[in-house]
Design a protein around this motif. Structure first.
Motif, PDB file in Angstrom:
ATOM      1  N   VAL A 147       0.836  -1.203   0.000  1.00 29.80           N
ATOM      2  CA  VAL A 147       0.000   0.000   0.000  1.00 29.80           C
ATOM      3  C   VAL A 147       0.872   1.255   0.000  1.00 29.80           C
ATOM      4  O   VAL A 147       0.569   2.228  -0.702  1.00 29.80           O
ATOM      5  CB  VAL A 147      -0.974  -0.018   1.202  1.00 29.80           C
ATOM      6  N   LYS A 148       1.970   1.236   0.750  1.00 20.66           N
ATOM      7  CA  LYS A 148       2.881   2.394   0.764  1.00 20.66           C
ATOM      8  C   LYS A 148       3.510   2.620  -0.602  1.00 20.66           C
ATOM      9  O   LYS A 148       3.686   3.760  -1.035  1.00 20.66           O
ATOM     10  CB  LYS A 148       3.978   2.199   1.825  1.00 20.66           C
ATOM     11  N   SER A 170       1.478   9.646  -5.480  1.00 20.25           N
ATOM     12  CA  SER A 170       2.034  10.954  -5.104  1.00 20.25           C
ATOM     13  C   SER A 170       3.003  11.441  -6.170  1.00 20.25           C
ATOM     14  O   SER A 170       2.988  12.616  -6.548  1.00 20.25           O
ATOM     15  CB  SER A 170       2.743  10.862  -3.764  1.00 20.25           C
ATOM     16  N   HIS A 171       3.831  10.536  -6.682  1.00 18.59           N
ATOM     17  CA  HIS A 171       4.775  10.866  -7.747  1.00 18.59           C
ATOM     18  C   HIS A 171       4.020  11.313  -9.000  1.00 18.59           C
ATOM     19  O   HIS A 171       4.390  12.300  -9.644  1.00 18.59           O
ATOM     20  CB  HIS A 171       5.636   9.642  -8.038  1.00 18.59           C
ATOM     21  N   LEU A 172       2.943  10.607  -9.343  1.00 23.91           N
ATOM     22  CA  LEU A 172       2.137  10.965 -10.512  1.00 23.91           C
ATOM     23  C   LEU A 172       1.499  12.339 -10.348  1.00 23.91           C
ATOM     24  O   LEU A 172       1.496  13.154 -11.280  1.00 23.91           O
ATOM     25  CB  LEU A 172       1.065   9.907 -10.747  1.00 23.91           C
ATOM     26  N   ILE A 187       9.496   8.944 -18.517  1.00 22.86           N
ATOM     27  CA  ILE A 187      10.187   7.655 -18.584  1.00 22.86           C
ATOM     28  C   ILE A 187      10.469   7.149 -17.169  1.00 22.86           C
ATOM     29  O   ILE A 187      10.242   5.971 -16.855  1.00 22.86           O
ATOM     30  CB  ILE A 187      11.480   7.782 -19.411  1.00 22.86           C
ATOM     31  N   ALA A 188      10.943   8.031 -16.311  1.00 23.54           N
ATOM     32  CA  ALA A 188      11.204   7.648 -14.919  1.00 23.54           C
ATOM     33  C   ALA A 188       9.903   7.253 -14.210  1.00 23.54           C
ATOM     34  O   ALA A 188       9.874   6.288 -13.433  1.00 23.54           O
ATOM     35  CB  ALA A 188      11.888   8.785 -14.176  1.00 23.54           C
ATOM     36  N   LEU A 189       8.819   7.961 -14.496  1.00 18.11           N
ATOM     37  CA  LEU A 189       7.525   7.627 -13.905  1.00 18.11           C
ATOM     38  C   LEU A 189       7.040   6.268 -14.402  1.00 18.11           C
ATOM     39  O   LEU A 189       6.460   5.492 -13.637  1.00 18.11           O
ATOM     40  CB  LEU A 189       6.504   8.720 -14.221  1.00 18.11           C
TER      41      LEU A 189
END
Length: 122
Positions: free
Chosen positions: A29-30, A37-39, A82-84
């Motif tokens: 879940v984390k 959050s990154h998105l 790309i990193a995402l």
């Protein structure tokens, strides 16, 4: 143990047979929460970058359409995208093709084949 984690364990603790299953679920879940959050940050920051590259008139009211066709407008979103994508694959990817259910099905298939092959010659 963090406050949220302790509270969740106290609420759902009797549903888990052991602490290890809770830890595995909590880590999963984390990871998913970290990806979302990154998105969210990716979308917000890249919208700001694209709009600021369009706004070459520093008075704040004019947009320069030529900014849409410049490489530096999209270079950050492309590389960060790309990193995402790699982050998404590390969170969701390994379970897409080879999840535990797939492993169980393959094991069952090979066991059934082996059982039919050994009983065939008897």
């Amino acid at each position: 143990m963090g406050r949220l984690r302790r509270r969740m364990f106290e609420e759902y603790g009797e549903e888990f047979t052991n602490n290890e299953s809770f830890n595995i679920a909590y880590r999963k879940v984390k990871k998913i929460k970290g990806f979302y959050s990154h998105l969210k940050i990716y979308v917000i920051v890249n919208l700001i970058i694209i709009v600021s590259n369009l706004n070459h008139d520093f008075s704040g009211f004019g947009f320069d359409i030529d900014g849409l066709f410049e490489w530096h407008t999209y270079s950050t979103p492309i590389y960060w995208g790309i990193a995402l994508g790699i982050h998404a694959f590390t969170v969701f990817g390994p379970d897409i093709f080879f999840n535990g259910d797939w492993e169980k099905k393959k094991i069952r298939k090979y066991m059934d084949e082996e059982a039919s092959n050994t009983s065939k010659w008897e």
